[in-house]
Write a protein that holds these residues in place. Structure first.
Motif, PDB file in Angstrom:
ATOM      1  N   LEU A  56      41.737  48.651  30.332  1.00  0.00           N
ATOM      2  CA  LEU A  56      40.714  48.049  29.475  1.00  0.00           C
ATOM      3  C   LEU A  56      41.073  48.247  27.995  1.00  0.00           C
ATOM      4  N   TRP A  57      41.586  49.424  27.666  1.00  0.00           N
ATOM      5  CA  TRP A  57      42.020  49.692  26.285  1.00  0.00           C
ATOM      6  C   TRP A  57      43.169  48.776  25.892  1.00  0.00           C
ATOM      7  N   TYR A  77      40.486  52.224  33.186  1.00  0.00           N
ATOM      8  CA  TYR A  77      40.065  52.541  31.822  1.00  0.00           C
ATOM      9  C   TYR A  77      41.212  52.299  30.836  1.00  0.00           C
ATOM     10  N   MET A  83      34.976  58.066  48.307  1.00  0.00           N
ATOM     11  CA  MET A  83      35.010  58.561  46.942  1.00  0.00           C
ATOM     12  C   MET A  83      35.761  59.884  46.884  1.00  0.00           C
ATOM     13  N   GLY A  84      36.645  60.007  45.939  1.00  0.00           N
ATOM     14  CA  GLY A  84      37.369  61.250  45.807  1.00  0.00           C
ATOM     15  C   GLY A  84      38.366  61.143  44.689  1.00  0.00           C
ATOM     16  N   PHE A 143      34.875  49.732  38.732  1.00  0.00           N
ATOM     17  CA  PHE A 143      33.706  50.502  38.289  1.00  0.00           C
ATOM     18  C   PHE A 143      32.467  50.151  39.115  1.00  0.00           C
ATOM     19  N   MET A 144      32.277  48.863  39.409  1.00  0.00           N
ATOM     20  CA  MET A 144      31.086  48.457  40.155  1.00  0.00           C
ATOM     21  C   MET A 144      31.338  48.490  41.659  1.00  0.00           C
ATOM     22  N   GLN A 160      39.180  41.609  32.176  1.00  0.00           N
ATOM     23  CA  GLN A 160      38.393  42.828  31.950  1.00  0.00           C
ATOM     24  C   GLN A 160      37.178  42.884  32.864  1.00  0.00           C
ATOM     25  N   PHE A 201      39.897  54.863  38.543  1.00  0.00           N
ATOM     26  CA  PHE A 201      39.032  54.668  37.366  1.00  0.00           C
ATOM     27  C   PHE A 201      39.822  54.907  36.079  1.00  0.00           C
ATOM     28  N   ILE A 202      40.660  55.959  36.091  1.00  0.00           N
ATOM     29  CA  ILE A 202      41.454  56.258  34.895  1.00  0.00           C
ATOM     30  C   ILE A 202      42.406  55.101  34.604  1.00  0.00           C
ATOM     31  N   ILE A 250      36.268  45.628  35.807  1.00  0.00           N
ATOM     32  CA  ILE A 250      35.006  46.383  35.815  1.00  0.00           C
ATOM     33  C   ILE A 250      34.253  46.133  37.124  1.00  0.00           C
ATOM     34  N   ALA A 251      34.174  44.868  37.538  1.00  0.00           N
ATOM     35  CA  ALA A 251      33.405  44.550  38.755  1.00  0.00           C
ATOM     36  C   ALA A 251      34.065  45.161  39.995  1.00  0.00           C
ATOM     37  N   GLU A 260      38.912  58.324  41.593  1.00  0.00           N
ATOM     38  CA  GLU A 260      38.828  58.698  40.188  1.00  0.00           C
ATOM     39  C   GLU A 260      40.123  58.380  39.454  1.00  0.00           C
TER      40      GLU A 260
END
Lengths: 214, 93
Positions: free
Chosen positions: B16-17, B13, B1-2, B54-55, B46, B9-10, B50-51, B6
């Motif tokens: 997804l939009w 995201y 993680m770092g 994000f998950m 989508q 993730f952006i 997410i899976a 992140e």
């Protein structure tokens, strides 16, 4: 030694095994949730295939703008929840609490918008019952659509409410130092649940609001 | 993680939009049954995003993969049997 003992429950060999067990347990629970919502989606699909025309007409009564905004709100809340897990593992506790608070606010916003939609449908007479707005044979089928609408979005809303409560508890556990960067599994598990609630909505939204065409 | 996680993730995201805009936009085109296929396809992408991101399924223990895939497998068995039943009820011999 005492902190290490507190971080590792006695039935586990090491911290890594404890973490794997926690995540696996959450995934197994989510698999049962997949079957729970899956049965509802299946019932909806079959019923819809029997009454395609009425269901398409009924779907046009839903507020597509509210549905779209709510989808974006949930995506954003999942994003901040994912960032919160990452921040906790990096030891940025203030950031974690900030991000989780944003998730909780967004979850509340989702429910507020949903509540507004429910209110509108209630006032317009689309809540299934004796005084349903559309009558006649097609009316029964429209009513069936709205029965699915309220059950699917209602159960999803209850799940979101639970996720909100669990996340609020997690904030408390982090503030009181019981969930820490080295003992982050409770937040990881609750984040998985939050994302799952998002995933359910990813199907609820197009099935109810979109597929009839606008 | 770092920082790298992140950034991913952006990226997810934003995707997804974009996909949300795509699925809502497609609903205004009148394509018949293709509307349903587009909506479900986009929903599928989508939930995969997410899976996996994000998950954290992407970096997670393979046991979790088995559970996730098994749930979809059982779901598809349920769908196949029930839809198979309804789709063939009006068949005549």
């Amino acid at each position: 030694m005492s902190t290490r003992a507190a971080e590792l429950a006695e039935q586990f060999e090491d911290v890594a095994q404890q973490r794997e067990a926690s995540t696996l347990g959450m995934w197994v629970f989510l698999a049962t949730e997949v079957m729970f919502f899956g049965a509802l989606f299946l019932a909806f699909s079959v019923t819809r295939s029997l009454h395609v025309e009425s269901f398409s007409q009924a779907a046009k009564h839903l507020d597509i703008l509210a549905g779209t905004i709510n989808t974006a709100v949930l995506f954003t809340s999942s994003f901040t929840t994912a960032l919160a897990v990452s921040a906790l593992q990096q030891g940025q506790l203030k950031r974690v609490i900030g991000l989780l608070s944003v998730s909780i606010v967004l979850g509340g916003l989702f429910l507020a918008i949903k509540g507004h939609e429910y209110h509108e449908k209630w006032v317009e007479g689309f809540f299934p019952g004796n005084t349903f707005a559309v009558s006649g044979p097609a009316g029964n089928e429209v009513e069936l659509f709205f029965l699915f609408y309220f059950i699917l979005t209602g159960l999803h809303g209850i799940h979101l409410l639970i996720a909100l409560g669990v996340t609020a508890v997690l904030v408390w556990l982090i503030v009181t130092n019981r969930v820490t960067p080295t003992r982050s599994m409770p937040l990881e598990a609750s984040a998985l649940y939050w994302h799952f609630v998002d995933i359910v909505w990813v199907f609820v939204f197009p099935l109810l609001y979109l597929i009839g065409g606008r | 993680m770092g920082a790298k996680t992140e950034r991913s993730f952006i990226g997810v995201y934003l995707w997804l939009w974009l996909l949300l805009a795509g699925t809502v936009g497609a609903a205004f085109l009148h394509l018949g049954v293709i509307n349903i296929i587009i909506a479900l396809l986009i929903a599928g992408i989508q939930i995969t995003l997410i899976a996996f991101y994000f998950m954290q399924l992407r970096r997670s223990n393979h046991l979790n993969w088995i559970v996730a895939i098994a749930s979809l497998l059982w779901l598809s068995i349920m769908f196949a049997l029930v839809i198979g039943d309804y789709a063939t009820r009006s068949w005549t011999g």
